[in-house]
Design a protein around this motif. Structure first.
Motif, PDB file in Angstrom:
ATOM      1  N   LEU A 148       9.014  -5.984   4.626  1.00  0.00           N
ATOM      2  CA  LEU A 148       8.998  -6.266   6.010  1.00  0.00           C
ATOM      3  C   LEU A 148       8.814  -4.646   6.286  1.00  0.00           C
ATOM      4  O   LEU A 148       8.579  -5.264   7.790  1.00  0.00           O
ATOM      5  N   HIS A 149       8.502  -3.675   5.868  1.00  0.00           N
ATOM      6  CA  HIS A 149       7.916  -2.433   6.424  1.00  0.00           C
ATOM      7  C   HIS A 149       6.579  -2.457   6.670  1.00  0.00           C
ATOM      8  O   HIS A 149       6.375  -2.810   7.821  1.00  0.00           O
ATOM      9  N   TYR A 150       6.048  -3.632   5.946  1.00  0.00           N
ATOM     10  CA  TYR A 150       5.061  -4.133   6.175  1.00  0.00           C
ATOM     11  C   TYR A 150       4.772  -4.525   7.767  1.00  0.00           C
ATOM     12  O   TYR A 150       3.707  -4.620   8.171  1.00  0.00           O
ATOM     13  N   HIS A 151       5.163  -5.196   8.069  1.00  0.00           N
ATOM     14  CA  HIS A 151       5.387  -6.972   8.712  1.00  0.00           C
ATOM     15  C   HIS A 151       5.761  -5.297   9.799  1.00  0.00           C
ATOM     16  O   HIS A 151       5.358  -5.734  11.370  1.00  0.00           O
ATOM     17  N   LEU A 152       6.691  -4.891   9.963  1.00  0.00           N
ATOM     18  CA  LEU A 152       7.186  -3.737  11.258  1.00  0.00           C
ATOM     19  C   LEU A 152       6.354  -3.515  11.954  1.00  0.00           C
ATOM     20  O   LEU A 152       5.875  -3.192  12.415  1.00  0.00           O
ATOM     21  N   MET A 153       5.698  -2.520  10.780  1.00  0.00           N
ATOM     22  CA  MET A 153       3.886  -1.821  10.928  1.00  0.00           C
ATOM     23  C   MET A 153       3.683  -2.177  12.377  1.00  0.00           C
ATOM     24  O   MET A 153       3.313  -1.800  12.651  1.00  0.00           O
ATOM     25  N   HIS A 154       3.630  -3.457  11.654  1.00  0.00           N
ATOM     26  CA  HIS A 154       1.983  -4.818  12.321  1.00  0.00           C
ATOM     27  C   HIS A 154       2.349  -4.834  13.944  1.00  0.00           C
ATOM     28  O   HIS A 154       2.188  -5.001  15.231  1.00  0.00           O
ATOM     29  N   TRP A 155       3.824  -5.252  14.089  1.00  0.00           N
ATOM     30  CA  TRP A 155       4.183  -5.161  15.344  1.00  0.00           C
ATOM     31  C   TRP A 155       4.142  -4.551  16.214  1.00  0.00           C
ATOM     32  O   TRP A 155       4.873  -5.192  18.075  1.00  0.00           O
ATOM     33  N   LYS A 156       4.734  -3.648  15.260  1.00  0.00           N
ATOM     34  CA  LYS A 156       5.208  -2.606  16.382  1.00  0.00           C
ATOM     35  C   LYS A 156       4.153  -1.755  16.629  1.00  0.00           C
ATOM     36  O   LYS A 156       3.805  -1.702  18.655  1.00  0.00           O
ATOM     37  N   ALA A 157       3.115  -1.740  15.814  1.00  0.00           N
ATOM     38  CA  ALA A 157       2.033  -1.673  16.346  1.00  0.00           C
ATOM     39  C   ALA A 157       1.058  -2.502  17.510  1.00  0.00           C
ATOM     40  O   ALA A 157       0.773  -1.642  18.657  1.00  0.00           O
TER      41      ALA A 157
ATOM     42  N   TYR B 113       1.520   7.824  -3.574  1.00  0.00           N
ATOM     43  CA  TYR B 113       3.061   8.216  -2.602  1.00  0.00           C
ATOM     44  C   TYR B 113       2.476   8.430  -1.419  1.00  0.00           C
ATOM     45  O   TYR B 113       1.460   7.889  -0.846  1.00  0.00           O
ATOM     46  N   PHE B 114       3.926   7.753  -0.774  1.00  0.00           N
ATOM     47  CA  PHE B 114       3.593   7.287   0.168  1.00  0.00           C
ATOM     48  C   PHE B 114       4.075   9.065   1.437  1.00  0.00           C
ATOM     49  O   PHE B 114       3.968   9.777   0.716  1.00  0.00           O
ATOM     50  N   GLN B 115       2.460   8.653   2.379  1.00  0.00           N
ATOM     51  CA  GLN B 115       2.583  10.029   3.296  1.00  0.00           C
ATOM     52  C   GLN B 115       4.216  10.255   4.206  1.00  0.00           C
ATOM     53  O   GLN B 115       5.310   8.783   3.930  1.00  0.00           O
ATOM     54  N   ASP B 116       4.401  11.027   4.767  1.00  0.00           N
ATOM     55  CA  ASP B 116       5.300  11.339   5.667  1.00  0.00           C
ATOM     56  C   ASP B 116       5.955  10.143   6.833  1.00  0.00           C
ATOM     57  O   ASP B 116       7.103   9.395   6.631  1.00  0.00           O
ATOM     58  N   ASP B 117       4.620  10.174   7.297  1.00  0.00           N
ATOM     59  CA  ASP B 117       4.622   8.694   8.154  1.00  0.00           C
ATOM     60  C   ASP B 117       5.129   7.435   7.269  1.00  0.00           C
ATOM     61  O   ASP B 117       5.135   6.692   8.272  1.00  0.00           O
ATOM     62  N   GLY B 118       5.401   6.996   6.235  1.00  0.00           N
ATOM     63  CA  GLY B 118       4.911   5.486   5.840  1.00  0.00           C
ATOM     64  C   GLY B 118       3.401   5.072   5.342  1.00  0.00           C
ATOM     65  O   GLY B 118       3.218   4.432   4.670  1.00  0.00           O
ATOM     66  N   SER B 119       2.576   6.325   5.861  1.00  0.00           N
ATOM     67  CA  SER B 119       1.468   5.701   5.601  1.00  0.00           C
ATOM     68  C   SER B 119       0.588   6.385   4.232  1.00  0.00           C
ATOM     69  O   SER B 119       1.534   7.663   3.138  1.00  0.00           O
ATOM     70  N   TRP B 120      -0.396   5.180   3.583  1.00  0.00           N
ATOM     71  CA  TRP B 120      -0.635   6.078   2.445  1.00  0.00           C
ATOM     72  C   TRP B 120      -2.073   5.806   2.516  1.00  0.00           C
ATOM     73  O   TRP B 120      -3.424   5.436   3.168  1.00  0.00           O
ATOM     74  N   GLN B 121      -2.939   6.790   1.668  1.00  0.00           N
ATOM     75  CA  GLN B 121      -4.175   6.912   0.971  1.00  0.00           C
ATOM     76  C   GLN B 121      -4.929   6.709  -0.247  1.00  0.00           C
ATOM     77  O   GLN B 121      -3.987   6.268  -0.886  1.00  0.00           O
ATOM     78  N   ASN B 136      -7.120  -4.048   7.888  1.00  0.00           N
ATOM     79  CA  ASN B 136      -6.122  -4.415   7.721  1.00  0.00           C
ATOM     80  C   ASN B 136      -5.256  -4.464   7.014  1.00  0.00           C
ATOM     81  O   ASN B 136      -5.627  -4.055   6.078  1.00  0.00           O
ATOM     82  N   LEU B 137      -4.548  -3.948   7.067  1.00  0.00           N
ATOM     83  CA  LEU B 137      -2.988  -3.907   6.314  1.00  0.00           C
ATOM     84  C   LEU B 137      -3.116  -5.046   5.337  1.00  0.00           C
ATOM     85  O   LEU B 137      -2.340  -5.042   4.401  1.00  0.00           O
ATOM     86  N   PHE B 138      -3.016  -6.382   6.275  1.00  0.00           N
ATOM     87  CA  PHE B 138      -2.746  -7.707   5.655  1.00  0.00           C
ATOM     88  C   PHE B 138      -4.237  -7.904   4.686  1.00  0.00           C
ATOM     89  O   PHE B 138      -4.850  -8.169   5.452  1.00  0.00           O
ATOM     90  N   GLY B 139      -4.550  -7.967   3.917  1.00  0.00           N
ATOM     91  CA  GLY B 139      -5.768  -8.865   2.895  1.00  0.00           C
ATOM     92  C   GLY B 139      -5.485 -10.842   2.800  1.00  0.00           C
ATOM     93  O   GLY B 139      -4.951 -11.467   2.934  1.00  0.00           O
ATOM     94  N   PRO B 140      -6.791 -11.015   1.710  1.00  0.00           N
ATOM     95  CA  PRO B 140      -6.588 -12.032   1.783  1.00  0.00           C
ATOM     96  C   PRO B 140      -5.799 -12.322   0.431  1.00  0.00           C
ATOM     97  O   PRO B 140      -5.419 -13.987   0.685  1.00  0.00           O
ATOM     98  N   THR B 141      -4.505 -11.950   0.071  1.00  0.00           N
ATOM     99  CA  THR B 141      -3.547 -11.940  -0.671  1.00  0.00           C
ATOM    100  C   THR B 141      -2.526 -11.067  -0.166  1.00  0.00           C
ATOM    101  O   THR B 141      -2.770  -9.797   0.182  1.00  0.00           O
ATOM    102  N   MET B 159      -4.894  -2.210  -3.046  1.00  0.00           N
ATOM    103  CA  MET B 159      -3.286  -3.278  -3.724  1.00  0.00           C
ATOM    104  C   MET B 159      -2.453  -2.266  -2.878  1.00  0.00           C
ATOM    105  O   MET B 159      -2.120  -0.982  -2.774  1.00  0.00           O
ATOM    106  N   LYS B 160      -1.493  -2.798  -2.187  1.00  0.00           N
ATOM    107  CA  LYS B 160      -0.224  -2.043  -1.069  1.00  0.00           C
ATOM    108  C   LYS B 160       0.572  -2.035  -2.066  1.00  0.00           C
ATOM    109  O   LYS B 160       1.322  -2.188  -3.006  1.00  0.00           O
ATOM    110  N   PRO B 161       0.812  -0.522  -2.061  1.00  0.00           N
ATOM    111  CA  PRO B 161       1.867   0.288  -2.783  1.00  0.00           C
ATOM    112  C   PRO B 161       2.877  -0.576  -1.620  1.00  0.00           C
ATOM    113  O   PRO B 161       3.456  -0.285  -1.032  1.00  0.00           O
TER     114      PRO B 161
END
Lengths: 267, 165
Positions: A148-157, B113-121, B136-141, B159-161
């Motif tokens: 859900l963390h990712y869903h929220l990030m997406h719809w918020k954006a 590791y995640f950054q403080d704002d929840g993003s990552w590298q 895109n945060l979302f991909g083929p799977t 691969m998403k953390p």
């Protein structure tokens, strides 16, 4: 608490599981109807992925109900008539005029607002389930929250970008907020069994989850220069008690078409 | 008795390394950290698996592949595979070999590791550059995101953390 449950507690637990499962199930269905129609291909990938995740969540809640003696998940998803469904009416609403089989004129602003409002509501409930007296829900909630963390990030954006885009975009978003909030009344309700659900400490009361929802929402609204005035809501029709709109019948007829022809069909 | 038990388990794990992620054939389910427990009682094997993402359509395929693979062993008569949600699978369960396997496939392993704002590298799995953008945060799977490397100009996936924090 599963071994020591009274009949009332068990009924309350089943009620809650069906509310959670039905919400995700119909949400995933309406999301999947957007496939191929989203504003651009990256969004198609993203929202299809979110729908797929959400369908996975629905299956898990149905399976927890199945473990308590209800029919199997597939039957819970396909075979129950509208009057037995517990989802919020907001989630059953059509995406717009027309159908993806013909000429759909779906409203993306409505989709973004509905998806964000649902995702915040779901987050608040999942956070509450982390301390549910029914232990299997604790782990499931953690798992759902990760996705859900990712869903929220997406719809918020999307929500923030569209609100802050052009005057036309802002007007469309404001109108979508009106349409979404008109149906939001039952989202954070538990219906007739609320007393039993809360007494069994399965989840926090609707009063508490509503307060937490507003806190989450306010933090987002500060980024789009909106106050809460557009976002008020009241309960008119309660999907938790099986009070639904004709849109749900339409959805069930479509999604259960194959199941109705052959309940044992292999996909 | 206890020793025999653990030897049998070890042997099962070795065999299970043949079961790959159906969508990433360079990584086994063992390296993905999906196996929570293995119980061997005489000729019956019972395995608890942690699903990576809940709606992942590969899960039933993995289950079937595990059953088929273990039934090839002479001393295995029955295999039971159960999906469990406790503890929740997190991306830090992926082994070093798993992370290497992902890279070989062109997928950046999940950042630790995640950054403080929840993003990552992540770095580009092809040229190791850090000069990348998230497309895109979302991909083929369900488990992947789509990125672009501005150094070697290749699109790639990561691969998403996922973490319980």
């Amino acid at each position: 608490m599963s071994e020591h449950m009274t009949t009332n507690q068990r009924a309350a637990l089943i009620e809650l599981l069906l509310q959670l499962g039905d919400d995700d199930f119909i949400y995933a269905f309406r999301g999947a109807e957007w496939l191929g129609l989203a504003p651009h291909i990256e969004e198609d990938v993203a929202s299809a992925s979110i729908s797929q995740n959400s369908m996975g969540h629905a299956v898990m809640f149905y399976e927890l109900a199945e473990e308590l003696g209800l029919p199997e998940a597939n039957e819970l998803a396909h075979a129950r008539p509208a009057a037995e469904r517990r989802n919020s009416i907001l989630l059953e609403r059509v995406n717009g005029e027309g159908s993806y089989m013909g000429t759909p004129t779906y409203d993306w602003a409505y989709a973004v607002v509905r998806n964000l409002m649902y995702t915040i509501a779901k987050k608040v409930k999942m956070e509450s389930l982390r301390t549910s007296s029914y232990e299997p829900l604790n782990d499931v909630a953690i798992k759902v929250l990760m996705e859900l963390h990712y869903h929220l990030m997406h719809w918020k954006a999307w929500f923030i970008e569209l609100f802050n885009a052009t005057d036309e975009a802002r007007l469309k978003m404001e109108s979508a907020v009106g349409a979404v909030m008109a149906d939001f009344g039952d989202m954070l309700e538990y219906g007739e069994k609320e007393e039993e659900i809360v007494a069994a400490k399965l989840i926090h009361s609707s009063k508490t989850v509503k307060e937490r929802f507003l806190m989450e929402l306010e933090a987002i609204l500060s980024k789009v220069n909106q106050d809460m005035s557009l976002f008020t809501y009241s309960l008119k029709q309660n999907g938790r008690n099986g009070e639904h709109t004709a849109d749900l019948n339409q959805a069930l007829a479509t999604l259960a078409e194959v199941y109705q022809v052959d309940p044992a069909a292999n996909w | 008795m206890v020793k025999q038990f653990s030897e049998a388990t070890e042997r099962m794990i070795e065999k299970l390394k043949e079961v790959k992620d159906p969508e990433i054939d360079t990584v086994s389910i063992v390296d993905l950290g999906m196996i929570q427990s293995i119980r061997v009682v005489e000729k019956s094997v019972s395995i608890e698996l942690l699903p990576t993402f809940l709606g992942c359509p590969a899960l039933p395929i993995i289950k079937k592949n595990i059953e088929q693979t273990l039934l090839h062993l002479d001393d295995v008569r029955s295999v039971e595979v159960l999906f469990v949600h406790s503890p929740p699978w997190t991306s830090d369960r992926i082994s070093k070999a798993g992370r290497e396997g992902l890279k070989k496939f062109g997928i950046a392993p999940p950042p630790r590791y995640f950054q403080d704002d929840g993003s990552w590298q992540v770095d580009c799995p092809f040229c190791q550059s850090t000069y990348v953008t998230l497309e895109n945060l979302f991909g083929p799977t369900a488990c992947r995101s789509i990125l672009y490397c501005k150094s070697c100009k290749n699109p790639f996936e990561a691969m998403k953390p996922v973490s319980t924090i």
